[in-house]
Structure formats: structure tokens, C-alpha cells
Write an enzyme that holds these catalytic residues in place. Structure first.
Site, PDB file in Angstrom:
ATOM      1  N   ASN A  53      48.312  31.647  46.390  1.00 61.59           N
ATOM      2  CA  ASN A  53      47.468  32.836  46.425  1.00 61.59           C
ATOM      3  C   ASN A  53      46.071  32.496  45.936  1.00 61.59           C
ATOM      4  O   ASN A  53      45.887  31.621  45.083  1.00 61.59           O
ATOM      5  CB  ASN A  53      48.041  33.945  45.538  1.00 61.59           C
ATOM      6  CG  ASN A  53      47.155  35.180  45.549  1.00 61.59           C
ATOM      7  OD1 ASN A  53      46.988  35.809  46.581  1.00 61.59           O
ATOM      8  ND2 ASN A  53      46.572  35.518  44.413  1.00 61.59           N
TER       9      ASN A  53
ATOM     10  N   GLU B  88      44.979  33.393  52.732  1.00 58.31           N
ATOM     11  CA  GLU B  88      43.553  33.594  52.453  1.00 58.31           C
ATOM     12  C   GLU B  88      42.691  32.485  53.046  1.00 58.31           C
ATOM     13  O   GLU B  88      41.638  32.758  53.636  1.00 58.31           O
ATOM     14  CB  GLU B  88      43.323  33.668  50.935  1.00 58.31           C
ATOM     15  CG  GLU B  88      43.905  34.908  50.274  1.00 58.31           C
ATOM     16  CD  GLU B  88      45.356  34.735  49.850  1.00 58.31           C
ATOM     17  OE1 GLU B  88      45.916  35.680  49.267  1.00 58.31           O
ATOM     18  OE2 GLU B  88      45.929  33.648  50.103  1.00 58.31           O
TER      19      GLU B  88
ATOM     20  N   ASP C  43      33.982  48.275  35.295  1.00 59.41           N
ATOM     21  CA  ASP C  43      34.491  47.859  36.594  1.00 59.41           C
ATOM     22  C   ASP C  43      33.794  48.625  37.713  1.00 59.41           C
ATOM     23  O   ASP C  43      32.683  49.109  37.535  1.00 59.41           O
ATOM     24  CB  ASP C  43      36.021  47.989  36.645  1.00 59.41           C
ATOM     25  CG  ASP C  43      36.660  46.870  37.452  1.00 59.41           C
ATOM     26  OD1 ASP C  43      36.394  46.789  38.666  1.00 59.41           O
ATOM     27  OD2 ASP C  43      37.400  46.062  36.881  1.00 59.41           O
TER      28      ASP C  43
END
Length: 422
Positions: free
Chosen positions: A131, A194, A241
Site C-alpha cells: 500500500n 497505486e 486538517d
């Protein structure tokens, strides 16, 4: 397109600002950061860049498409590009013992309390499953980081698998990679794909090199090699964030860095939390996911994550409606594609979804509140939503499309075209 190649392209086009004044990584950079691509040449005696993908126009340039063709390009590109293993990499020019304090890692806001790596791609692999994803990483020592691992996402799941066997999870943190690969890694794709998606978007093989711990990484400015400890937890947060508000403090896993690899005179890449580049990388990757899901139930024309919705909580979906059941199906499909989404509005294809005024016009003229607003209470959303309780909140879908049985009432007037005399 390499990381430095894209920077040079921006420079040659007059799109890159350079600031040579010495700046502290504690507050000073974030205090003056704007929205344009900016290279700071002296931050803790190092080079630092921000905002290389801070707009749709810059993303389109990196992808090699027109801004209005982004959704078409992303939604039609399968994650099947070639990944090529190579022996050498510019990141191997210098290999040294870890000392994170030598890097220009920024402390962004007064409430942060610590420096954070914000554009670091965490690459992990366990039992053959790989990942790559971006995580915020709090510096807690010269060789230690606290990693925010969102529950049930891929890195979290790999770490949990390793921890159940009492094993560390080998990882690498990659900083300063080419913009297409950075964007691809920010996108939700099938597990382990990915790199393949990055290669497909770029239209050429993605070169990776294998580290001593077995992790394969793309060419980069800086690579931090290490592992996530199986049991050690520390406080992570508070941190600003995507919404521009403070996320809470949680107990999170600890990363130990065993070595640092980097280019000579590396350029450190940083994202300003809740800044334009953060919005682009966190929000736009959801657009093709929504597009492809809505395509199953309606003739979808375009999708955007809206600026006012922090590029994360609000989506506008444009469809060509052929029956009055399609907007409700499109709403459900949108929420299925982006589970952190809070509000979605469905509009007709005569509405310009890039214009907030046009979207508001659709709400004003085509919505009947008791019939066209769908409310979904007590459902899982995002922990980043300040209004949620542990990620549980309410979602709202708005059908702002014309009633087809009375279409004549909603069609917009067109000005007559007068033929000019020769």
C-alpha cells in the site's frame, strides 16, 4: 515528468515564486504561504517547496490534459500501468543515520505543538500486499514519528495484521515525488494498485527501487526507511486538517526511522494543512470515483468537490436527466463512492457546477424542500467533520434538477441572437 522537472517547468512558465530570505520552519513559512507554487531556498538551511499542485490548472498541467478534461481522463484510466524495478535512484546519493531535526519539517499553526510531515507518502508491505498513501506524521524524536492511521484504511489494516503476530510493519516514507505519482497515490484504487495507476496516468512505466527492508519506492528527493512498531502508541494531535479546524488527540502507532536516503541538496515538499494543495490532493481524487459510481445509474456529465465544502465534505454532480428517479439514485451512488461525504447536490447539465452562483440558482428555482431534500441521520461520515460525534453524523442529498413533467417552467431564457449587418 519528474519532481524537479515539473518545478523547472513551472519556473520556465513564470509560475514559480522563489523566496531566498532565511525562514524558520516554526510558523514563519506557514505564516507567509499563499496559493501559488513557491520555492523557499533557506528553511533551516534547506530547500522547501509548496503548492506545486494547488489548483485544477496545475493538476491538469501535470496530467497533460485541459482543466475541463480532468474528470474524463481520471475516470477512464484503469490502474494497469507497468511498474519497473530498477537498481539505482537519485534518492541513494546520500545515505545516513536518521536525524529528522535536520529536515525543514514545518510547525504550521500555534495549536499544533510539534512539527508535522504533511506530504510524506507511507509505503508499506506485509505478506505480499502493498500500500502507498499519504499520512500526517508528527515528529516525536530525531528517529521517531507518530502516524495517524485512519481506522480500517489500508495502512491501518496492514499494521494490524503485523501487530497481531507481534511483528513490526516495514515502511518507507517518500517525500518529493513526481506530481502524477503523488496524485495517483492520493486516489482510492484497488489495494496494491497505486503504482500501476500512477504509471497509467503518466502513460509510461513507473520506476521503483527496492530498499534494504524490502519496500519498493519511486524516485524521490528524500526517503525515510523504517518500520511501524507493533504495540507502541503515543499521543498524536492536535492537528489542523482539511476543514481548517483542529482534529482531536488520539493514541496512534509509532514509526521508527532506521536510515535516511536523499538526493544531494534535496528539496523537501510540504503541504499547508487546509491549504489549496491539501484540498486538491485530498478532494479531487474522489471525483472519478463518484463519476464512475453515478454512471451506473444516470447519464453523469461532471463531478466536482466544491471549494466551499473544503473539497471533501460537499460534491456537486451534473447529470443529463431522462427520468425523475435518477437524482435520488445519483445521491445514493455518490454517498456510496465517498463515505466521508456530508452533502451532495444533483444538478442538470445546463448548470455550471464550477460556478457556486449557478448551483445556488438551481437550488433556488428547482428545489421543493419537502420533496427534493433527502436526509440520512446517524450514519458514518468523517471524524474530520467538527459536527460529527466520533465520525457519526447526518448526510443530506439535494435534488436540484428540473421536474421533467413541467420542464417548460424551469428552462432558462435565452437571449435572441441578432444578426449583425455586414
Amino acid at each position: 515528468m519528474t519532481f524537479r522537472g515539473f518545478i523547472e517547468q513551472l519556473r520556465s512558465e513564470g509560475k514559480l515564486t522563489e523566496i531566498k530570505k532565511p525562514l524558520s520552519p516554526v510558523y514563519e513559512v506557514s505564516a507567509i504561504a499563499g496559493k501559488e507554487p513557491t520555492l523557499y531556498t533557506n528553511v533551516n538551511r534547506s530547500k522547501l517547496i509548496m503548492n506545486i499542485l494547488s489548483s485544477r490548472e496545475l493538476l491538469a498541467e501535470a496530467l497533460g490534459v485541459a482543466p475541463d478534461k480532468i474528470i474524463e481522463h481520471l475516470s477512464s484510466c484503469p490502474p494497469d500501468g507497468e511498474v519497473k524495478l530498477v537498481r539505482d535512484s537519485p534518492a541513494r546519493e546520500v545515505i545516513e543515520k536518521p536525524d529528522l531535526y535536520r529536515l525543514p519539517i514545518l510547525t504550521h499553526f500555534e495549536g499544533d505543538g510539534a512539527p508535522y510531515i504533511t506530504a510524506g507518502v507511507v509505503v508499506s508491505e506485509y505478506e505480499g500486499l502493498m500500500n502507498a498513501s499519504i499520512h500526517r506524521l508528527r515528529v516525536i524524536g530525531k528517529d521517531r514519528l507518530a502516524a495517524r492511521l485512519v481506522e480500517f484504511r489500508h495502512t491501518y489494516n496492514l499494521h494490524k495484521k503485523a501487530a497481531e503476530k507481534g511483528e513490526p510493519l516495514p515502511i518507507a516514507i517518500v517525500i518529493g515525488i513526481d506530481p502524477v505519482t503523488l496524485f495517483a497515490i492520493s486516489t482510492r484504487v484497488p489495494e496494491g494498485k497505486e503504482y500501476n495507476y500512477a504509471a497509467a496516468l503518466a502513460g509510461e512505466p513507473l520506476e521503483v527501487t527496492e530498499l534494504e527492508n524490502g519496500i519498493k519506492v519511486p524516485h524521490a528527493e528524500i526517503v525515510l526507511e523504517g518500520y511501524i512498531h507493533p504495540t507502541e502508541l503515543v499521543d498524536e494531535g492536535p492537528f489542523v486538517d482539511i476543514s481548517g479546524t483542529y482534529d482531536i488527540v488520539r493514541k496512534q502507532p509509532v514509526i521508527y526511522i532506521t536510515k535516511i536516503l536523499h538526493r544531494r541538496d534535496p528539496i523537501y515538499h510540504a503541504l499547508l494543512p487546509a491549504g489549496s494543495e491539501h484540498h486538491i490532493l485530498m478532494g479531487i481524487p474522489y471525483e472519478p470515483l463518484i463519476f464512475n459510481e453515478v454512471k451506473k445509474v444516470a447519464d453523469v456529465r461532471n463531478v466536482i468537490m466544491t471549494p466551499g465544502g473544503c473539497y471533501y465534505f460537499h460534491a456537486a454532480v451534473q447529470i443529463h436527466k431522462t427520468n425523475d428517479d435518477e437524482p435520488k439514485k445519483a445521491i445514493d451512488a455518490t454517498f456510496a463512492a465517498h463515505k466521508s461525504l456530508k452533502h451532495v447536490i444533483i444538478v442538470d447539465d445546463d448548470i455550471n457546477i464550477f460556478d457556486p452562483n449557478d448551483i445556488e440558482f438551481a437550488i433556488a428555482t428547482r428545489v421543493k424542500g419537502d420533496e427534493d431534500i433527502y436526509i440520512y441521520p446517524n450514519v458514518r461520515g468523517s471524524t474530520l467533520d467538527p459536527r460529527s460525534e466520533n465520525g457519526i453524523g447526518t448526510k443530506v442529498g439535494i435534488d436540484a434538477t428540473m421536474d421533467l413533467s413541467k420542464k417548460w417552467k424551469f428552462e432558462r431564457a435565452k437571449r435572441p441572437r441578432v444578426k449583425k449587418d455586414d
